[in-house]
Design an enzyme around this catalytic site. Structure first.
Site, PDB file in Angstrom:
ATOM      1  N   ASP A 104       0.822  -1.216   0.000  1.00  0.00           N
ATOM      2  CA  ASP A 104       0.000   0.000   0.000  1.00  0.00           C
ATOM      3  C   ASP A 104       0.850   1.258   0.000  1.00  0.00           C
ATOM      4  O   ASP A 104       0.398   2.300   0.437  1.00  0.00           O
ATOM      5  CB  ASP A 104      -0.938  -0.001   1.215  1.00  0.00           C
ATOM      6  N   LYS A 155       5.198   2.964  15.545  1.00  0.00           N
ATOM      7  CA  LYS A 155       4.127   3.875  15.947  1.00  0.00           C
ATOM      8  C   LYS A 155       4.334   4.475  17.344  1.00  0.00           C
ATOM      9  O   LYS A 155       3.499   4.320  18.242  1.00  0.00           O
ATOM     10  CB  LYS A 155       2.773   3.156  15.850  1.00  0.00           C
ATOM     11  N   ASP A 213       1.979   6.379   2.091  1.00  0.00           N
ATOM     12  CA  ASP A 213       1.224   5.174   2.392  1.00  0.00           C
ATOM     13  C   ASP A 213      -0.210   5.503   1.976  1.00  0.00           C
ATOM     14  O   ASP A 213      -0.793   6.471   2.459  1.00  0.00           O
ATOM     15  CB  ASP A 213       1.327   4.905   3.902  1.00  0.00           C
TER      16      ASP A 213
HETATM   17  N1  GDD Z   1      -0.313 -11.286   4.918  1.00  0.00           N
HETATM   18  C1  GDD Z   1      -0.643 -10.333   5.753  1.00  0.00           C
HETATM   19  N2  GDD Z   1      -1.265 -10.655   6.944  1.00  0.00           N
HETATM   20  N3  GDD Z   1      -0.388  -9.041   5.431  1.00  0.00           N
HETATM   21  C2  GDD Z   1      -0.753  -8.072   6.299  1.00  0.00           C
HETATM   22  C3  GDD Z   1      -1.389  -8.345   7.526  1.00  0.00           C
HETATM   23  C4  GDD Z   1      -1.663  -9.712   7.856  1.00  0.00           C
HETATM   24  O1  GDD Z   1      -2.231 -10.050   8.911  1.00  0.00           O
HETATM   25  N4  GDD Z   1      -1.631  -7.162   8.152  1.00  0.00           N
HETATM   26  C5  GDD Z   1      -1.171  -6.196   7.343  1.00  0.00           C
HETATM   27  N5  GDD Z   1      -0.650  -6.736   6.205  1.00  0.00           N
HETATM   28  C6  GDD Z   1      -0.039  -6.033   5.063  1.00  0.00           C
HETATM   29  C7  GDD Z   1      -0.858  -4.844   4.570  1.00  0.00           C
HETATM   30  O2  GDD Z   1      -1.677  -5.219   3.480  1.00  0.00           O
HETATM   31  C8  GDD Z   1       0.208  -3.864   4.130  1.00  0.00           C
HETATM   32  O3  GDD Z   1       0.625  -4.096   2.792  1.00  0.00           O
HETATM   33  C9  GDD Z   1       1.385  -4.186   5.025  1.00  0.00           C
HETATM   34  O4  GDD Z   1       1.175  -5.511   5.529  1.00  0.00           O
HETATM   35  C10 GDD Z   1       1.493  -3.204   6.207  1.00  0.00           C
HETATM   36  O5  GDD Z   1       0.262  -3.237   6.929  1.00  0.00           O
HETATM   37  P1  GDD Z   1      -0.536  -1.907   7.268  1.00  0.00           P
HETATM   38  O6  GDD Z   1      -1.728  -2.312   8.063  1.00  0.00           O
HETATM   39  O7  GDD Z   1      -0.742  -1.078   6.062  1.00  0.00           O
HETATM   40  O8  GDD Z   1       0.508  -1.267   8.280  1.00  0.00           O
HETATM   41  P2  GDD Z   1       0.808   0.261   8.580  1.00  0.00           P
HETATM   42  O9  GDD Z   1       0.655   1.094   7.373  1.00  0.00           O
HETATM   43  O10 GDD Z   1       0.037   0.643   9.792  1.00  0.00           O
HETATM   44  O11 GDD Z   1       2.386   0.183   9.020  1.00  0.00           O
HETATM   45  C11 GDD Z   1       3.336  -0.473   8.201  1.00  0.00           C
HETATM   46  O12 GDD Z   1       3.658   0.301   7.061  1.00  0.00           O
HETATM   47  C12 GDD Z   1       4.280   1.580   7.364  1.00  0.00           C
HETATM   48  C13 GDD Z   1       4.598   2.229   6.029  1.00  0.00           C
HETATM   49  O13 GDD Z   1       3.459   2.434   5.305  1.00  0.00           O
HETATM   50  C14 GDD Z   1       4.596  -0.750   9.037  1.00  0.00           C
HETATM   51  O14 GDD Z   1       5.454  -1.553   8.231  1.00  0.00           O
HETATM   52  C15 GDD Z   1       5.311   0.547   9.420  1.00  0.00           C
HETATM   53  O15 GDD Z   1       6.540   0.268  10.075  1.00  0.00           O
HETATM   54  C16 GDD Z   1       5.585   1.371   8.174  1.00  0.00           C
HETATM   55  O16 GDD Z   1       6.148   2.630   8.533  1.00  0.00           O
HETATM   56 MG    MG Z   2      -0.110   0.830   5.469  1.00  0.00          MG
END
Ligand code: GDD
Ligand code: MG
Length: 327
Positions: A104, A155, A213
């Site tokens: 994403d 976070k 993001d």
């Molecule tokens: N397979 C799988 N299973 N993928 C997952 C799961 C799960 O349970 N949960 C989340 N994901 C995938 C999401 O689709 C996304 O591509 C990625 O893992 C990160 O999940 P998000 O839910 O979007 O996390 P975020 O945006 O709060 O935080 C993450 O991304 C940030 C950057 O955009 C973390 O990696 C942060 O450290 C980072 O800064």
């Molecule tokens: Mg994300």
């Protein structure tokens, strides 16, 4: 090298559209966000493994109908396992090292250069880092003078954020990191695993241009603007019979005769914008209809959504059939 792409998660911040479609399939500047992420991979990647979960069958069907340039395998999880659990579940047979990509994020990044830098560093990982004002939604890194990551906090409260450099969700990891992830339960890679890897040396690779993001409505539309401005939205030309500024990405079967479009619009497959309507800074997914003289601005409209004649839709995320009163 192989790439492991995380595509689970419920996309809660993009409901109600994500009740119908996983966020990775929402088109930005004409392409699902997942495909903009894949576009960053070097051509020589041998295989892309998609760690899917929520609505895995829709991702699978889309990928089958629109094959990317690399061989793709999807590995669904029965229960959401978190980022680390998803890596562990899908990571069998990964290359050493491998790319780990969130699905994403929108970025200008040279992942080939990042992989070369990773190999010459001798560390276990290299994470692309982006500089942002508000670090609260992200994982934040502290760096030393050699760009080695000395601390990583997922976070944090603003007062605990060690810098403005955040995990961009694009990384290269040694295959051995997969052995550090516990099995059989959900695991957050960023919270539970990354901090313990720092002793074995993890480096930051600072992104100099743009990053976002696309997981919230505002940032999704910002990501679409970044993509168009970087020329990643095709030629941006208006569809036949439309007027306005563009850029517009027009997918198969979409029409907009005598409508006013732009800037920054995606018209999904078979979307129809009727005469006199205006659409700007928005994503219209497949089969959306915008009625005569209606206005749509700053909005994301899910598959089949219909905006009645003369209605005004602003800063909204909408899905479903005919609403009685659109916002
Ligand atoms: N397979 C799988 N299973 N993928 C997952 C799961 C799960 O349970 N949960 C989340 N994901 C995938 C999401 O689709 C996304 O591509 C990625 O893992 C990160 O999940 P998000 O839910 O979007 O996390 P975020 O945006 O709060 O935080 C993450 O991304 C940030 C950057 O955009 C973390 O990696 C942060 O450290 C980072 O800064
Ligand atoms: Mg994300």
């Amino acid at each position: 090298m192989k790439a492991l792409v995380l595509i689970g998660g419920f996309g809660t911040r993009l409901r109600p559209i994500t009740y119908l479609v996983p966020k990775q399939l929402i088109p930005l500047a004409g392409k699902p966000m997942l495909y903009h992420v894949l576009d960053l991979l070097p051509p020589e990647v041998e295989e892309v493994v998609l760690a899917t979960g929520y609505k895995a069958e829709l991702v699978e069907a889309y990928v089958r109908a629109h094959p990317p340039r690399w061989p793709v395998r999807t590995v669904p999880e029965a229960q959401p396992l978190g980022t680390g659990g998803g890596m562990k579940n899908a990571g069998g047979g990964m290359s050493d090292p491998f790319f780990l990509l969130n699905s994403d994020v929108i970025a200008a990044a040279d992942l080939g250069a990042m992989a070369r830098r990773h190999r010459s560093s001798g560390g276990v990982g290299t994470m692309a880092l982006a500089s942002v004002e508000d670090t609260r939604p992200y994982g934040v890194a502290a760096l030393d003078a050699d760009d080695r990551i000395t601390a990583f906090v997922e976070k944090p409260e603003p007062r605990d954020a060690p810098s403005h450099w955040i995990n961009a969700g694009l990384a290269v990891w040694a295959a051995a990191v997969l052995d550090r992830i516990p099995t059989g339960r959900p695991v957050s890679f960023e919270r539970e695993v990354v901090p313990g890897l720092l002793a074995a040396r993890v480096y930051g690779h600072r992104l100099e241009r743009y990053w976002d993001d696309a997981g919230t409505p505002d940032r999704l539309l910002n990501a679409q603007r970044l993509l168009f401005d970087d020329g990643r939205g095709g030629d941006g030309r208006l569809p036949p019979g439309a007027h306005g500024t563009g850029p517009v990405a027009t997918l198969e079967g979409a029409t907009a005769h005598d409508a006013h479009l732009g800037p920054y619009v995606t018209l999904g497959p078979n979307a129809r914008v009727e005469p006199g309507a205006r659409v700007r800074n928005s994503v219209l997914m497949d089969g959306v209809v915008v009625g005569r003289d209606a206005r749509v601005e700053g909005s994301i409209l899910g598959p089949g959504f219909r905006v009645p004649d003369g209605a005004r839709v602003e800063n909204a995320v909408l899905a479903g059939g005919d609403p009685e009163t659109p916002s």
